[in-house]
Write an enzyme that holds these catalytic residues in place. Structure first.
Site, mmCIF file in Angstrom:
data_model
loop_
_atom_site.group_PDB
_atom_site.id
_atom_site.type_symbol
_atom_site.label_atom_id
_atom_site.label_comp_id
_atom_site.label_asym_id
_atom_site.label_seq_id
_atom_site.Cartn_x
_atom_site.Cartn_y
_atom_site.Cartn_z
ATOM 1 C CG ASP A 166 -3.722 -21.024 3.703
ATOM 2 O OD1 ASP A 166 -2.531 -20.783 3.408
ATOM 3 O OD2 ASP A 166 -4.091 -22.087 4.239
ATOM 4 C CB THR A 191 -6.433 -29.300 4.152
ATOM 5 O OG1 THR A 191 -6.099 -28.194 3.296
ATOM 6 C CG2 THR A 191 -5.521 -30.475 3.832
ATOM 7 C CB ALA A 192 -10.207 -25.747 2.527
#
Length: 264
Positions: free
Chosen positions: A45, A161-162
């Site tokens: 990512d 989600t981070a």
């Protein structure tokens, strides 16, 4: 079709990049890192975020694809063993575009200095440059609270989600055009109070952070962190721009969450 491939830089990712370029050579595909229509990120990512920012001025003309050479990522969801299949599908143009919302951050300074605008795929954070972090939080021009603590994080739906997740924020599906504000170690006692909960803002809402005393802030946008001085205001809103992904198969968001945080 014009394409480009960016790599994490390790041996495995670089070799896969060269093999894919050789594979595309058998089709009517042109390598172009200036005006690509397809951007393939090989790594994780972090590599994907770098590719996004490299081409953030051409988002309307580009579809992104991520291949992970380490752990499964939220943006890098293809495996190296599937690279040959991906080359064939891309060459045939057999994909659909899926779009995710982005975050617009505007930093306004004192007199005589031009404002700066940034685009985030994951999140933007604001922290003090050293002293106490105290800002007024203003929502749609209405004062909401005076925040005291370590800092604040505004995230996109996919970015929840981070860092947002580690702060106790909720996970949001990327089909929701919104942004989420989470606190970093807020000060709450009999004198000082904050809402103490993540806040979700819909599209067209504007959240303004206004300095109370110190006007120097460490502001991050995804993986980029810069010290900004003489800040008058930091404005957050859902961007009119979106990132587009090339999708060849169904990989539901909640399945991705399950595989990343519960079990693969």
């Amino acid at each position: 079709m014009k394409y480009m491939i960016t790599s994490k830089g390790d041996e495995k990712s670089d070799l896969l990049r060269l093999n894919m370029i050789a594979g595309f050579g058998e089709y009517d595909m042109e390598y172009d890192d200036v005006e690509p229509e397809i951007v393939i990120s090989i790594g994780g990512d972090g590599t994907f975020l770098s590719a996004f920012h490299q081409y953030e001025e051409r988002l309307d003309e580009i579809a992104f694809i991520g291949i992970h050479t380490g752990h499964l990522g939220f943006y890098a969801d293809w495996r190296p063993a599937e690279a040959d299949k991906l080359v064939k599908l891309l060459a045939k143009g057999e994909y659909q575009k899926v779009s995710y919302p982005l975050l617009k951050t505007t930093v306004k300074y004192g007199i005589g200095k031009k404002e700066a605008t940034y685009l985030a795929l994951n999140e933007s954070t604001v922290k003090s440059s050293g002293g106490p972090f105290v800002v007024d939080v203003v929502i749609n021009d209405i004062h909401f609270e005076r925040f005291r603590g370590d800092g604040l994080c505004m995230s996109t739906p996919s970015g929840t989600t981070a860092y947002n997740k580690s702060l106790g924020g909720a996970l949001m599906h990327p089909s929701i055009e919104a942004m989420q504000l989470t606190e970093m170690a807020s000060i709450n006692n009999r004198v000082y109070r904050t809402i103490g909960s993540p806040l979700v803002f819909p599209k067209h809402h504007v959240v303004s952070l206004q300095p109370v005393n110190d006007k120097d802030f460490q502001i991050s946008v995804d993986h980029l962190s810069i010290l900004h001085r003489d800040v008058q205001e930091i404005r957050y809103e859902v961007s009119a721009k979106k990132i587009h992904f090339a999708r060849f198969r169904s990989f539901p968001f909640w399945r991705r969450v399950h595989d990343s945080f519960i079990e693969d």
